[in-house]
Design a protein around this motif. Structure first.
Motif, mmCIF file in Angstrom:
data_model
loop_
_atom_site.group_PDB
_atom_site.id
_atom_site.type_symbol
_atom_site.label_atom_id
_atom_site.label_comp_id
_atom_site.label_asym_id
_atom_site.label_seq_id
_atom_site.Cartn_x
_atom_site.Cartn_y
_atom_site.Cartn_z
ATOM 1 N N GLY A 110 0.793 -1.233 0.000
ATOM 2 C CA GLY A 110 0.000 0.000 0.000
ATOM 3 C C GLY A 110 0.815 1.268 0.000
ATOM 4 O O GLY A 110 0.259 2.367 0.117
ATOM 5 N N ALA A 111 2.148 1.124 -0.113
ATOM 6 C CA ALA A 111 2.995 2.317 -0.084
ATOM 7 C C ALA A 111 2.909 3.068 -1.410
ATOM 8 O O ALA A 111 2.894 2.472 -2.473
ATOM 9 C CB ALA A 111 4.439 1.930 0.195
ATOM 10 N N VAL A 112 2.825 4.374 -1.313
ATOM 11 C CA VAL A 112 2.910 5.237 -2.490
ATOM 12 C C VAL A 112 4.320 5.791 -2.592
ATOM 13 O O VAL A 112 4.873 5.952 -3.671
ATOM 14 C CB VAL A 112 1.874 6.381 -2.397
ATOM 15 C CG1 VAL A 112 2.061 7.380 -3.530
ATOM 16 C CG2 VAL A 112 0.467 5.799 -2.394
ATOM 17 N N TRP A 113 4.878 6.081 -1.419
ATOM 18 C CA TRP A 113 6.262 6.568 -1.349
ATOM 19 C C TRP A 113 7.089 5.625 -0.483
ATOM 20 O O TRP A 113 6.590 5.056 0.477
ATOM 21 C CB TRP A 113 6.327 7.970 -0.725
ATOM 22 C CG TRP A 113 5.571 9.028 -1.483
ATOM 23 C CD1 TRP A 113 4.379 9.581 -1.131
ATOM 24 C CD2 TRP A 113 5.965 9.639 -2.695
ATOM 25 N NE1 TRP A 113 4.000 10.529 -2.046
ATOM 26 C CE2 TRP A 113 4.956 10.586 -3.028
ATOM 27 C CE3 TRP A 113 7.061 9.502 -3.568
ATOM 28 C CZ2 TRP A 113 5.013 11.390 -4.166
ATOM 29 C CZ3 TRP A 113 7.120 10.306 -4.698
ATOM 30 C CH2 TRP A 113 6.105 11.229 -4.994
ATOM 31 N N LEU A 114 8.348 5.531 -0.826
ATOM 32 C CA LEU A 114 9.285 4.755 -0.015
ATOM 33 C C LEU A 114 10.524 5.598 0.234
ATOM 34 O O LEU A 114 11.134 6.124 -0.713
ATOM 35 C CB LEU A 114 9.680 3.458 -0.739
ATOM 36 C CG LEU A 114 10.840 2.681 -0.085
ATOM 37 C CD1 LEU A 114 10.423 2.122 1.271
ATOM 38 C CD2 LEU A 114 11.327 1.549 -1.006
ATOM 39 N N VAL A 135 6.701 4.656 -5.594
ATOM 40 C CA VAL A 135 6.393 3.235 -5.726
ATOM 41 C C VAL A 135 5.435 2.998 -6.891
ATOM 42 O O VAL A 135 5.542 2.019 -7.631
ATOM 43 C CB VAL A 135 5.794 2.679 -4.406
ATOM 44 C CG1 VAL A 135 5.337 1.242 -4.568
ATOM 45 C CG2 VAL A 135 6.815 2.807 -3.277
ATOM 46 N N VAL A 136 4.499 3.911 -7.085
ATOM 47 C CA VAL A 136 3.482 3.740 -8.130
ATOM 48 C C VAL A 136 4.130 3.743 -9.508
ATOM 49 O O VAL A 136 3.819 2.923 -10.363
ATOM 50 C CB VAL A 136 2.417 4.850 -8.013
ATOM 51 C CG1 VAL A 136 1.389 4.720 -9.141
ATOM 52 C CG2 VAL A 136 1.718 4.767 -6.650
ATOM 53 N N TYR A 137 5.072 4.689 -9.714
ATOM 54 C CA TYR A 137 5.750 4.761 -11.003
ATOM 55 C C TYR A 137 6.978 3.873 -11.056
ATOM 56 O O TYR A 137 7.622 3.749 -12.091
ATOM 57 C CB TYR A 137 6.147 6.209 -11.328
ATOM 58 C CG TYR A 137 4.970 7.027 -11.809
ATOM 59 C CD1 TYR A 137 4.679 7.119 -13.183
ATOM 60 C CD2 TYR A 137 4.138 7.681 -10.907
ATOM 61 C CE1 TYR A 137 3.583 7.849 -13.617
ATOM 62 C CE2 TYR A 137 3.057 8.410 -11.331
ATOM 63 C CZ TYR A 137 2.777 8.492 -12.691
ATOM 64 O OH TYR A 137 1.704 9.196 -13.132
ATOM 65 N N GLY A 138 7.329 3.300 -9.894
ATOM 66 C CA GLY A 138 8.466 2.388 -9.854
ATOM 67 C C GLY A 138 9.781 3.056 -10.187
ATOM 68 O O GLY A 138 10.589 2.522 -10.944
ATOM 69 N N SER A 139 10.010 4.248 -9.642
ATOM 70 C CA SER A 139 11.260 4.935 -9.962
ATOM 71 C C SER A 139 11.746 5.755 -8.765
ATOM 72 O O SER A 139 10.969 6.067 -7.857
ATOM 73 C CB SER A 139 11.050 5.867 -11.163
ATOM 74 O OG SER A 139 10.120 6.878 -10.814
ATOM 75 N N LEU A 140 13.021 6.065 -8.796
ATOM 76 C CA LEU A 140 13.598 6.916 -7.758
ATOM 77 C C LEU A 140 13.224 8.366 -8.066
ATOM 78 O O LEU A 140 13.589 8.895 -9.114
ATOM 79 C CB LEU A 140 15.125 6.749 -7.734
ATOM 80 C CG LEU A 140 15.888 7.540 -6.683
ATOM 81 C CD1 LEU A 140 15.543 7.096 -5.272
ATOM 82 C CD2 LEU A 140 17.406 7.406 -6.912
ATOM 83 N N LYS A 141 12.494 8.974 -7.160
ATOM 84 C CA LYS A 141 12.021 10.340 -7.401
ATOM 85 C C LYS A 141 13.145 11.359 -7.165
ATOM 86 O O LYS A 141 13.421 12.207 -8.004
ATOM 87 C CB LYS A 141 10.837 10.626 -6.464
ATOM 88 C CG LYS A 141 10.406 12.065 -6.392
ATOM 89 C CD LYS A 141 9.328 12.396 -7.385
ATOM 90 C CE LYS A 141 8.793 13.800 -7.116
ATOM 91 N NZ LYS A 141 8.117 14.363 -8.274
ATOM 92 N N GLU A 169 9.039 18.287 0.329
ATOM 93 C CA GLU A 169 9.064 19.074 -0.906
ATOM 94 C C GLU A 169 9.181 18.180 -2.139
ATOM 95 O O GLU A 169 8.512 18.418 -3.146
ATOM 96 C CB GLU A 169 10.219 20.082 -0.859
ATOM 97 C CG GLU A 169 10.156 21.094 -1.988
ATOM 98 C CD GLU A 169 10.685 22.458 -1.578
ATOM 99 O OE1 GLU A 169 11.226 22.568 -0.467
ATOM 100 O OE2 GLU A 169 10.542 23.402 -2.373
ATOM 101 N N TRP A 170 9.999 17.097 -2.059
ATOM 102 C CA TRP A 170 10.125 16.161 -3.180
ATOM 103 C C TRP A 170 8.766 15.536 -3.501
ATOM 104 O O TRP A 170 8.384 15.431 -4.657
ATOM 105 C CB TRP A 170 11.109 15.035 -2.844
ATOM 106 C CG TRP A 170 12.521 15.485 -2.665
ATOM 107 C CD1 TRP A 170 13.071 16.647 -3.115
ATOM 108 C CD2 TRP A 170 13.550 14.780 -1.976
ATOM 109 N NE1 TRP A 170 14.387 16.724 -2.745
ATOM 110 C CE2 TRP A 170 14.717 15.573 -2.049
ATOM 111 C CE3 TRP A 170 13.619 13.560 -1.302
ATOM 112 C CZ2 TRP A 170 15.925 15.197 -1.483
ATOM 113 C CZ3 TRP A 170 14.820 13.172 -0.741
ATOM 114 C CH2 TRP A 170 15.968 13.992 -0.836
#
Lengths: 453, 218
Positions: A110-114, A135-141, A169-170
């Motif tokens: 259920g995580a959106v951010w990690l 997590v949703v887009y599967g990428s390092l923001k 902010e990120w």
């Protein structure tokens, strides 16, 4: 020489650093209750919206620094919880960071951010490297390395708070408010008052003045390094607006004399101070250069009072408490001598008593206290008087001040049966106790504090 | 003055005079001998006893006045006058009572309505009485302190308290009492008279206090 010197991570010194860091992060052992407090949700005026879930994995570090890393972790987790922008997910022990992120698994949880981090301590410095994964887009923001100051530095905890604000902010594109402080007046047993300062998470209470007199209405300078306050001697003989430099503790009179001085506020550029001073009919609002000089009158109320200036981010308009028509109300005025506009009168059920405005640092909203059914409540309204909304309903709530994120406020309240300073998220309605002291009043929230200049 | 009272007062004066004479110069002291017969005890001098008792009343009265117990002080002075007429204390009592009356009039508080700084009829009457005393004693100076009840906000109450102090100051100045004889200060809601949280306490706390800085000729 680097502040860490060459002693960084050398045998027992490293152990000392570790224990000092833990002490620093725990806020010297005081105010340890803050984390235990459950947030209280106010149902009447809030619509709970979608809050994305964020998972925080343990910071990876070498064994001697595990305790420090864990303490940093909990500070960041608390900050992000207090930001009210995330639901903090409990992370199973089996899921450790360090290897490649399994986005699918986090998504199932259920995580959106990690959020993951690594603490590296070398001879010269400590670096906290933090990465935020979408997590949703599967990428390092975002990923960034933060240099932490010496643990003994008073800025150590603030540096960790700045990491939390970066994460906010990120993820949201909006500023956080963890790296900020709140100044307030505290009454002593003998009835005198002095200014104190506390971190935004309720840790690290420090006394800022030792005048043992009527010291009220602290107001941070825009850079957070100074506090303006009202001083009145216990006999009432002397009164003035003082400018306190927090680092040195030195305070100097900006303007003073036998007339009563009240409610200072810095202009957003920090060059001037607006304040109220007694005049023939009541108090009027004046402005004075921060370095002193002759005050210039901005209001001409003539009957009743004008006090408590709250300056808009544009530095041109200001809100204030005025009692020209009898009971105090909130007015907004543009420039010196312009006609003030009443913005507070339309509260249903209010018996017409409104004071203590504060202007949002990021938009055109003003909070103030208004008497509603015999009790003070916090109200928010647009600067043109539209979209008035009640923010509190329980207990007596007073003297609101906006956080630098423009969505939280701090105020004094006796909700829940004891008086203290409280923080309220004006979006979700979640409230948390900042300090539980019946003698704390008149809080002022600083801007986000930059690292040492 | 009634004849008897005058007589008593005069007798008191005579007694007082005799006492003063007898005590000065020092009487000769007989050389002490082992076999000296016991001297006849003249017994306590009634006048001296009256003076001592009256003096004690006057001292108690002063203490009471300093405590602000003006009724008590007046009672003690009146007692001195009626019971020890002719003593030094009794002779000064009447003017001391006048003095206490003047001080009490000057210190009399005035009260205000909630969130109001306008003078009530009662406050005006109190201020008029103060003006009479202030005219008689042109060197008296006072600090006027404005106070508020606990219900308002902290900062606004400082402003409101100042308007309450200034209302009294302006009224007295309007009666021709020099403005420079008053100093207006405000303590907001920080110094309540009654610590209660009810209308009775609040009405007591919405007030001006008058602190005499210079008693002058009073």
């Amino acid at each position: 020489m680097h502040p860490f010197g060459n002693r960084w991570l050398r045998g027992s010194t490293a152990t000392l650093w570790t224990s000092l860091a833990l002490l620093a992060l725990s806020g010297g052992g005081s105010q340890a209750h803050a984390q235990e407090d459950e947030g209280v949700r106010l149902g009447i005026t809030y619509r709970p919206g979608y809050v994305p879930a964020l998972a925080i994995t343990d910071i990876v570090t070498e064994a001697p620094f595990a305790a420090v890393a864990s303490a940093i972790d909990s500070v960041i987790a608390r900050d992000l919880d207090y930001s009210d922008r995330f639901e903090i997910l409990p992370v199973p022990d089996s899921l450790r960071a360090g290897s490649a992120v399994n986005y699918g698994l986090w998504n199932q949880l259920g995580a959106v951010w990690l959020l993951e981090g690594t603490l590296t301590v070398s001879d010269q410095q400590a670096i906290l490297r933090v990465g935020l994964h979408d997590v949703v887009y599967g990428s390092l923001k975002e990923v960034q390395a933060f240099t932490l100051p010496p643990v003994a530095s008073p800025d150590f905890r603030m540096a960790v708070h700045r990491v939390s604000d970066a994460v906010v902010e990120w993820a949201t594109g909006e500023p956080g408010m963890a790296a900020s402080r709140i100044a307030f007046s505290r009454r002593a047993m003998d009835g005198t008052w002095d200014i104190y300062v506390v971190d935004s998470d309720g840790r690290g209470v420090q006394r800022a003045t030792r005048r043992n007199a009527l010291v009220f209405s602290p107001a941070f300078s825009p850079d957070g390094g100074h506090i303006a306050f009202q001083y009145q001697s216990n006999s009432g003989d002397e009164s003035g607006i003082y400018d306190l430099e927090l680092e040195t503790g030195r305070a100097s009179a900006v303007t003073s004399g036998s007339l009563m001085h009240l409610t200072p506020a810095f202009t957003p550029d920090g060059s001037r101070i607006l304040f109220a001073r007694s005049a023939s009919g009541g108090t009027e609002i004046f402005e004075v250069d921060r370095s002193g000089g002759s005050p210039r009158a901005l209001t001409s109320t003539a009957v009743g009072d004008a006090l408590g200036p709250a300056i808009a981010p544009d530095g041109r308009r200001f809100a204030f408490t005025g009692s020209a028509v009898g009971a105090p109300q909130i007015y907004v005025q543009e420039d010196a001598g312009a006609r003030p506009r009443l913005i507070s009168r339309f509260v249903r059920g209010a018996d017409s008593y409104a004071t203590s405005p504060d202007w949002n640092p990021r938009d055109d909203r003003i909070v103030y206290q208004s008497r509603v059914q015999g009790q003070f409540q916090i109200v928010v309204v647009n600067a043109d008087g539209s979209e008035m909304r009640l923010l509190t309903s329980e207990g007596r709530n007073e003297d609101p001040s906006w956080a630098p994120d423009g969505r939280h406020i701090v105020f004094s309240s006796d909700r829940g049966g004891y008086h203290g300073l409280w923080v309220l998220d004006t979006v979700t309605g979640r409230a948390r106790n900042l300090l539980r002291n019946s003698e704390d009043q008149l809080p002022d929230w600083s801007n986000v504090l930059g690292s040492d200049p | 003055m009634r004849p008897t009272a005058r007589w008593t007062a005069m007798a008191g004066l005579v007694l007082f005079g005799l006492m003063a004479c007898s005590s000065n110069p020092e009487p000769e002291v007989e050389p002490a001998t082992d076999e000296a017969p016991p001297a006849a005890d003249p017994g306590p001098d009634p006048a001296e006893l009256a003076e001592a008792a009256a003096r004690s009343l006057c001292e108690q009265a002063e203490t009471a006045a300093r405590r602000g117990d003006y009724d008590g002080a007046r009672r003690l002075y009146n007692q001195a006058m009626s019971e020890y007429a002719g003593t030094e204390c009794a002779r000064s009592a009447s003017s001391e009572i006048d003095r206490i009356d003047a001080i009490e009039t000057l210190e009399d508080r005035i009260h205000f309505g909630f969130d109001r700084a306008e003078l009530t009829d009662e406050a005006v009457a109190t201020l008029n009485r103060k003006a009479d005393v202030l005219r008689r004693h042109p060197d008296v100076r006072m600090t006027i302190e404005g106070h508020c009840d606990e219900r308002g906000s902290i900062e606004y109450n400082f402003a409101l308290g100042m308007r309450r102090a200034q209302a009294a100051k302006n009224y007295l100045s309007g009666l021709g009492i020099g403005e420079d004889r008053f100093r207006a200060v405000s303590f907001g809601k920080e110094r309540p008279l009654d610590p209660g949280h009810n209308e009775r306490a609040w009405s007591q706390n919405r007030r001006d206090e008058f602190v005499i800085e210079n008693l002058g000729s009073i």
